[in-house]
Design a protein around this motif. Structure first.
Motif, PDB file in Angstrom:
ATOM      1  N   LEU A 116       0.749  -1.235   0.255  1.00 53.42           N
ATOM      2  CA  LEU A 116       0.086   0.116  -0.241  1.00 53.42           C
ATOM      3  C   LEU A 116       0.899   1.590   0.345  1.00 53.42           C
ATOM      4  O   LEU A 116       0.428   2.457  -0.252  1.00 53.42           O
ATOM      5  CB  LEU A 116      -0.674  -0.318   1.399  1.00 53.42           C
ATOM      6  N   ARG A 117       1.697   1.110   0.774  1.00 49.26           N
ATOM      7  CA  ARG A 117       2.935   2.174   0.864  1.00 49.26           C
ATOM      8  C   ARG A 117       3.125   3.281  -0.920  1.00 49.26           C
ATOM      9  O   ARG A 117       3.271   4.067  -1.229  1.00 49.26           O
ATOM     10  CB  ARG A 117       3.643   2.066   1.380  1.00 49.26           C
ATOM     11  N   SER A 118       3.596   1.711  -1.754  1.00 53.96           N
ATOM     12  CA  SER A 118       4.677   2.237  -2.358  1.00 53.96           C
ATOM     13  C   SER A 118       3.454   2.171  -3.796  1.00 53.96           C
ATOM     14  O   SER A 118       3.958   2.590  -4.522  1.00 53.96           O
ATOM     15  CB  SER A 118       5.763   0.793  -2.652  1.00 53.96           C
ATOM     16  N   ASP A 119       2.146   1.777  -4.125  1.00 56.10           N
ATOM     17  CA  ASP A 119       1.617   1.196  -4.965  1.00 56.10           C
ATOM     18  C   ASP A 119       0.206   2.223  -4.716  1.00 56.10           C
ATOM     19  O   ASP A 119      -0.349   2.329  -5.810  1.00 56.10           O
ATOM     20  CB  ASP A 119       1.437  -0.363  -5.361  1.00 56.10           C
ATOM     21  N   ILE A 120       0.451   2.603  -4.124  1.00 56.98           N
ATOM     22  CA  ILE A 120      -1.071   3.939  -3.606  1.00 56.98           C
ATOM     23  C   ILE A 120      -0.917   4.735  -5.090  1.00 56.98           C
ATOM     24  O   ILE A 120      -2.254   5.039  -5.875  1.00 56.98           O
ATOM     25  CB  ILE A 120      -1.935   4.359  -2.524  1.00 56.98           C
ATOM     26  N   GLU A 121       0.344   4.933  -4.932  1.00 57.99           N
ATOM     27  CA  GLU A 121       0.138   6.156  -6.277  1.00 57.99           C
ATOM     28  C   GLU A 121       0.060   6.337  -7.622  1.00 57.99           C
ATOM     29  O   GLU A 121      -0.693   6.996  -8.576  1.00 57.99           O
ATOM     30  CB  GLU A 121       1.409   6.909  -5.828  1.00 57.99           C
ATOM     31  N   ARG A 122       0.567   4.804  -7.851  1.00 56.53           N
ATOM     32  CA  ARG A 122       0.442   4.785  -9.235  1.00 56.53           C
ATOM     33  C   ARG A 122      -0.954   4.213  -9.802  1.00 56.53           C
ATOM     34  O   ARG A 122      -1.206   3.438 -10.702  1.00 56.53           O
ATOM     35  CB  ARG A 122       1.832   3.643  -9.477  1.00 56.53           C
ATOM     36  N   LEU A 123      -1.323   3.685  -8.392  1.00 56.92           N
ATOM     37  CA  LEU A 123      -3.172   2.565  -8.683  1.00 56.92           C
ATOM     38  C   LEU A 123      -4.056   4.187  -8.946  1.00 56.92           C
ATOM     39  O   LEU A 123      -5.462   4.027  -9.228  1.00 56.92           O
ATOM     40  CB  LEU A 123      -3.147   1.660  -7.761  1.00 56.92           C
ATOM     41  N   LYS A 124      -3.788   5.517  -8.357  1.00 58.91           N
ATOM     42  CA  LYS A 124      -4.543   6.484  -8.469  1.00 58.91           C
ATOM     43  C   LYS A 124      -5.385   6.455  -9.434  1.00 58.91           C
ATOM     44  O   LYS A 124      -6.462   6.778  -9.777  1.00 58.91           O
ATOM     45  CB  LYS A 124      -4.380   8.085  -7.524  1.00 58.91           C
ATOM     46  N   PRO A 125      -5.247   6.741 -10.956  1.00 58.62           N
ATOM     47  CA  PRO A 125      -5.622   6.756 -12.016  1.00 58.62           C
ATOM     48  C   PRO A 125      -6.404   5.539 -12.663  1.00 58.62           C
ATOM     49  O   PRO A 125      -7.680   5.914 -12.687  1.00 58.62           O
ATOM     50  CB  PRO A 125      -4.464   6.114 -13.621  1.00 58.62           C
ATOM     51  N   ALA A 126      -6.362   4.479 -12.067  1.00 59.24           N
ATOM     52  CA  ALA A 126      -6.983   2.685 -11.876  1.00 59.24           C
ATOM     53  C   ALA A 126      -8.240   3.678 -11.267  1.00 59.24           C
ATOM     54  O   ALA A 126      -9.661   2.842 -11.581  1.00 59.24           O
ATOM     55  CB  ALA A 126      -6.284   1.675 -11.506  1.00 59.24           C
ATOM     56  N   LEU A 127      -7.837   3.598 -10.089  1.00 57.00           N
ATOM     57  CA  LEU A 127      -9.134   3.685  -8.517  1.00 57.00           C
ATOM     58  C   LEU A 127     -10.508   5.061  -9.338  1.00 57.00           C
ATOM     59  O   LEU A 127     -11.555   5.242  -9.552  1.00 57.00           O
ATOM     60  CB  LEU A 127      -8.392   4.714  -7.307  1.00 57.00           C
ATOM     61  N   ASP A 128      -9.377   6.467 -10.142  1.00 58.07           N
ATOM     62  CA  ASP A 128     -10.307   7.255 -10.592  1.00 58.07           C
ATOM     63  C   ASP A 128     -11.419   6.657 -11.257  1.00 58.07           C
ATOM     64  O   ASP A 128     -12.651   6.828 -11.672  1.00 58.07           O
ATOM     65  CB  ASP A 128      -9.681   8.340 -11.054  1.00 58.07           C
ATOM     66  N   ALA A 129     -10.880   5.655 -12.254  1.00 61.49           N
ATOM     67  CA  ALA A 129     -11.809   5.082 -13.151  1.00 61.49           C
ATOM     68  C   ALA A 129     -12.814   4.334 -13.027  1.00 61.49           C
ATOM     69  O   ALA A 129     -13.901   3.728 -13.582  1.00 61.49           O
ATOM     70  CB  ALA A 129     -11.028   4.285 -13.913  1.00 61.49           C
ATOM     71  N   ILE A 130     -12.671   3.095 -12.026  1.00 62.18           N
ATOM     72  CA  ILE A 130     -13.268   3.047 -11.078  1.00 62.18           C
ATOM     73  C   ILE A 130     -14.698   2.984 -10.023  1.00 62.18           C
ATOM     74  O   ILE A 130     -15.245   3.467 -10.510  1.00 62.18           O
ATOM     75  CB  ILE A 130     -12.640   1.466  -9.907  1.00 62.18           C
ATOM     76  N   HIS A 131     -14.123   4.487  -9.564  1.00 65.98           N
ATOM     77  CA  HIS A 131     -15.104   5.370  -9.695  1.00 65.98           C
ATOM     78  C   HIS A 131     -15.970   5.695 -10.006  1.00 65.98           C
ATOM     79  O   HIS A 131     -17.459   5.560  -9.916  1.00 65.98           O
ATOM     80  CB  HIS A 131     -14.810   6.255  -8.108  1.00 65.98           C
TER      81      HIS A 131
END
Length: 250
Positions: A116-131
């Motif tokens: 979670l510490r190292s991966d959250i930043e690169r996951l943010k675009p995917a999270l936005d698409a999912i939301h």
């Protein structure tokens, strides 16, 4: 009560082995829903080794308004022949939940979670698409994840849940020494709850080991179970097996 989401990947494996349309995914989903499950899960891999994009589309329509639909997969899996890309499939299907898993084509099955510490930043675009697709997001993580800041970052980024990878617990249970791994899962759940995240769990959970796991994790939101459940259903039938899992969760 903890939601039972039945993973139908192995139904697709059996179907694909013959190259036709039997056993039928829609029929399997209907039997599971009629038996009382609260969700259907699929993990559409880019190589289409089991669940295919058309299965996802059909199951999305079949489950809508009846049970939760959960799509698992790697958010960085792009398009290839016959596969539109993971996030595009999410946009089309508009599931209840998307569970992000850091798997690759070479893996037989998921075997580790995100950091979670190292991966959250690169996951943010995917999270936005999912939301944007109207789904909640769950992240697959390893038991023993003890980074409170990572949990907090995940919550701030809009992650709603984590799914604890329970493979090591299942192995330890089979060896007759489950307590250390069970406590690792429980500690991870407590940290996630403290950050405001709900907790799911999955991988190699079975009728044998589910009861102890459920008892150790207060507030367990959902379990996703496929391989063991479908295997057990070969002997007892799909309806009876789903009902037995629901009895354990009660």
């Amino acid at each position: 009560m903890t939601v039972l989401s039945v993973n139908l990947n192995k139904i697709a494996v059996l179907r694909n082995s013959r190259g036709h349309d039997q056993p039928d995914m829609a029929t399997a989903a209907r039997v599971c829903m009629d038996a009382g499950c609260g969700g259907i899960t699929v993990h559409p891999r880019p190589d289409q080794r089991h669940v295919r994009p058309d299965d996802v589309r059909r199951l999305a329509a079949q489950t809508r308004g009846r049970v939760e639909f959960n799509i698992e997969g790697n958010p960085f899996a792009g398009p290839r022949e016959g596969y539109p890309g993971f996030l595009e499939l999410v946009r089309e299907a508009r599931p209840t939940q998307v569970t992000l898993v850091p798997d690759s084509d070479e893996q037989i099955t998921s075997d580790h979670g995100f950091d979670l510490r190292s991966d959250i930043e690169r996951l943010k675009p995917a999270l936005d698409a999912i939301h944007a697709a109207g789904a909640r997001c769950s992240l697959f993580i390893d038991a023993g994840h003890d980074d409170d800041e990572g949990f907090a970052r995940a919550a701030e980024a809009g992650v709603a849940r984590v799914e604890i990878y329970t493979g090591p617990y299942a192995d330890a249970f089979a060896a007759g020494k489950p307590q250390v791994e069970l406590e690792r899962c429980a500690q991870t759940a407590r940290r996630a709850h403290a950050a405001g995240l709900a907790v799911n769990a999955g991988h190699d959970l079975s009728q044998a080991n589910l009861g102890a796991f459920k008892q150790a994790i207060p507030g367990l939101a959902e379990v996703s179970i496929g391989h063991a459940l479908i295997g057990e259903a070969l002997y007892a039938g799909l309806d009876a097996t789903v009902r037995r899992y629901l009895d354990i969760l009660r």
